[in-house]
Motif scaffolding. Sequence first.
Motif: not given
Length: 324
Positions: A120-145
């Motif tokens: 949510r922080y990235v979505a508000v503070c970095y809206p233009l980069r949200h799609a490149t930072i919060i990807t499905i692959k990165n989300t799955e990696l975060a869940i694995i961690v």
Amino acid sequence: MMDTNQSQINITVGLQYQGLLGIVLFFIQTAVPSCVFLFINGTLLFTLRSKPVFRETSRYILLYNLLFADTVLLTNSQLLYIIAACRIRLIYPVCGAALMLSHLTTVISPLTLVVMSLERYVAVCYPLRHATIITIKNTELAIIVVWAFSSLSVLTRVLLILNFPFAELENLQMKDFCGKESMLLDPRSDIYEKTFTCFLFASAGVTVTCSYIGVMVAARSASTDKASAKKARNTLLLHLVQLGLSLSSTIHNPLLFSIPKSLDRVTTVRIQIVIYLCIIILPRCLSGLIYGLRDQTIRPVFMHLCCQWKRSPSLSDVPTKDKV
């Protein structure tokens, strides 16, 4: 942290002073709320895997992970609760496995809240980069961690427990009911328990709070979407509440011990049941209620559950616009 599984010991002692009606009421008061919330969580878990918009959105993937952990923890805690109420004593390996599962899911919940707050922080503070930072692959990696870190904590606990000389026991049958205190056979286990709990919730609290402050600061910027920032701020505030309720489970036993000894057994058991419902069951069901009521994509499911007389909207009619 696993105080959630110790409550059954004190409550079971009081049950022997009640008749059949008291025992029936006890099961109704504890089992019925658990079954209702398990049904709600189960429906949401099914919904979050039933449509591409849920499977392909990071926020919903994280929500699924949170709901899954809370549902497993609620189921496991309630089973141990009922087993103790029926005065069934387990063997050490079975009790240990159940408690380690509780610890695993208990750690996963606050860590997932942290990741959701950062999203949510990235979505508000970095809206233009949200799609490149919060990807499905990165989300799955975060869940694995998250799962790996939680599993590492469980492994540490298992190693500490194995230091106990089980070979000196006459048998593996437990003399007490399955609970945290019954398995803290080594003083180092208790020290690790308290240290890890303080570290986990302090770190999670600081992260969520900093994310909230960051969103508040960004909301004052002229270039920030005010509506999006307000929704993110409210969501992060709810995450703090969820985190606080999760932390409340660690004070469950101290609350039980603070009950006046002068009270009769029946009153004591009733107070213990209320504490169990408020501190153990409710926090594990808050995620489903929060997102089910606030999110316009998931809300139709809750409307169907609350108003069964009304025709449930098909999944194809559910709006896909992000509203949380």
